[in-house]
Design a protein around this motif. Structure first.
Motif, PDB file in Angstrom:
ATOM      1  N   ASP A   1      -6.165   1.661   1.068  1.00 22.65           N
ATOM      2  CA  ASP A   1      -5.427   2.823   0.560  1.00 22.65           C
ATOM      3  C   ASP A   1      -6.305   3.565  -0.430  1.00 22.65           C
ATOM      4  O   ASP A   1      -7.411   3.139  -0.735  1.00 22.65           O
TER       5      ASP A   1
ATOM      6  N   ILE B   1      -3.783   5.561   4.126  1.00 22.76           N
ATOM      7  CA  ILE B   1      -3.523   4.136   4.279  1.00 22.76           C
ATOM      8  C   ILE B   1      -3.948   3.723   5.689  1.00 22.76           C
ATOM      9  O   ILE B   1      -3.645   4.427   6.661  1.00 22.76           O
TER      10      ILE B   1
ATOM     11  N   ALA C   1       0.826  -1.206   0.000  1.00 24.38           N
ATOM     12  CA  ALA C   1       0.000   0.000   0.000  1.00 24.38           C
ATOM     13  C   ALA C   1       0.862   1.259   0.000  1.00 24.38           C
ATOM     14  O   ALA C   1       0.548   2.238  -0.690  1.00 24.38           O
TER      15      ALA C   1
END
Length: 314
Positions: free
Chosen positions: A250, A233, A225
């Motif tokens: 994300d 995130i 991510a």
């Protein structure tokens, strides 16, 4: 059509997207059948599809030509939520499907049924819905099975003139103590801190034996991510029954793809390892991006086989 629904559901599609795909499938099925001279069509089938989140209590529903649900609240009151209705499957002509969102308290009962339950020859549907409401009002505190029996006994005293399906789902909410969430900085250096805090939470849940596997999974997903995704995130761990679910979200909609790395490749094995260590994994799209999730089994037998798996992969 049920097989198609199961397949679309495994992709974590939203209810409106699932019904749109199902509409396309039915159109193609009937076009192929007509080309082969088969006059038996499936156009006109109806569907109600719902997704319930036991963490937030959020339930999202969409329907195509199907009766809307009844809702029995925890206090015993009965309502019929207003769910926008799209045309039956195959006749929508590509029209968009609308959804409705409900917030359901714990111990609510969502009652789903086919039209044969409330419609009958010589009986208006409004009368049938009134009968269903009265039957449900008399089921306060009943189990889902008990609710089904009481409804069928009340509605089918004179027999049934059509096939009937009845499903009662009782809602529950996951204890907040079984949910752990972190906001993850867009910095690779943050991975070790997040991993350590997650391990601490697992130990507080009495799941220290799963820490090694969970660290591997969340390290791969969080690192991906940060490297390929975008802010915000997030990491969420859910302990539910015999499952431990790791979710990493994300801000991008690009989904990773599982691939088999060549012997000479230096990378490309992380997601394969996640798939091997998980009971299930997948991608769920949201308004803000996507969530990659992996579900581990807390079964003792599954944990015992982990060592041999890792040795074979390494």
């Amino acid at each position: 059509l049920r097989t198609a629904v199961h397949n679309f559901a495994s992709l974590d599609l939203s209810p409106d997207e699932l019904l749109a795909h199902l509409d396309d499938v039915i159109t193609r099925i009937d076009q192929d059948a007509a080309a082969e001279g088969n006059t038996e069509a499936v156009t006109g089938a109806t569907c109600l599809y719902a997704v319930y989140d036991p963490v937030s209590g959020r339930c999202v529903l969409a329907r195509a030509g199907h009766p809307g649900p009844a809702l029995v609240s925890a206090d015993g009151s009965v309502t019929f939520p207003d769910i926008p209705v799209a045309p039956p499957l195959g006749v929508g002509g590509g029209l968009p499907v609308e959804t409705a969102e409900l917030r359901l308290a714990a111990d609510s009962r969502l009652v789903l049924y086919t039209d044969g339950l409330v419609e009958a020859r010589g009986r208006d549907i409004d009368i049938g819905l009134g009968m269903l409401r009265e039957a449900l009002l008399r089921t306060d505190g009943a189990t889902p099975d008990g609710t089904c029996r009481a409804v069928l006994d009340a509605m089918l005293r004179d027999g049934a003139s059509d096939d009937i399906a009845l499903l009662v789902a009782r809602t529950r909410l996951l204890d907040p103590d079984r949910v752990a969430e972190w906001e993850v900085p867009d910095d690779p250096a943050a991975v070790s801190r997040i991993r350590a805090e997650a391990t601490g939470r697992l130990e507080s849940w009495g799941l220290g034996e799963t820490a090694f596997t969970t660290e591997l999974i969340l390290s791969e997903l969080v690192t991906n991510a940060i490297r390929y995704g975008a802010s915000p995130i997030s990491l969420r761990l859910l302990r539910d029954g015999d499952s431990l679910i790791c979710e990493v979200g994300d801000g991008t909609s690009t989904s990773p793809h599982l691939r088999r790395a060549a012997i000479t490749d230096e990378g490309g094995r992380g997601l394969f390892l996640v798939a091997q260590l998980s009971r299930r994994w997948g991608t769920r799209y949201t308004d803000r991006g996507k969530i990659i999730w992996a579900e581990q089994s807390l079964d003792a037998g599954a944990a015992r086989s982990l060592g041999g798996l890792l040795m074979a992969d390494l």
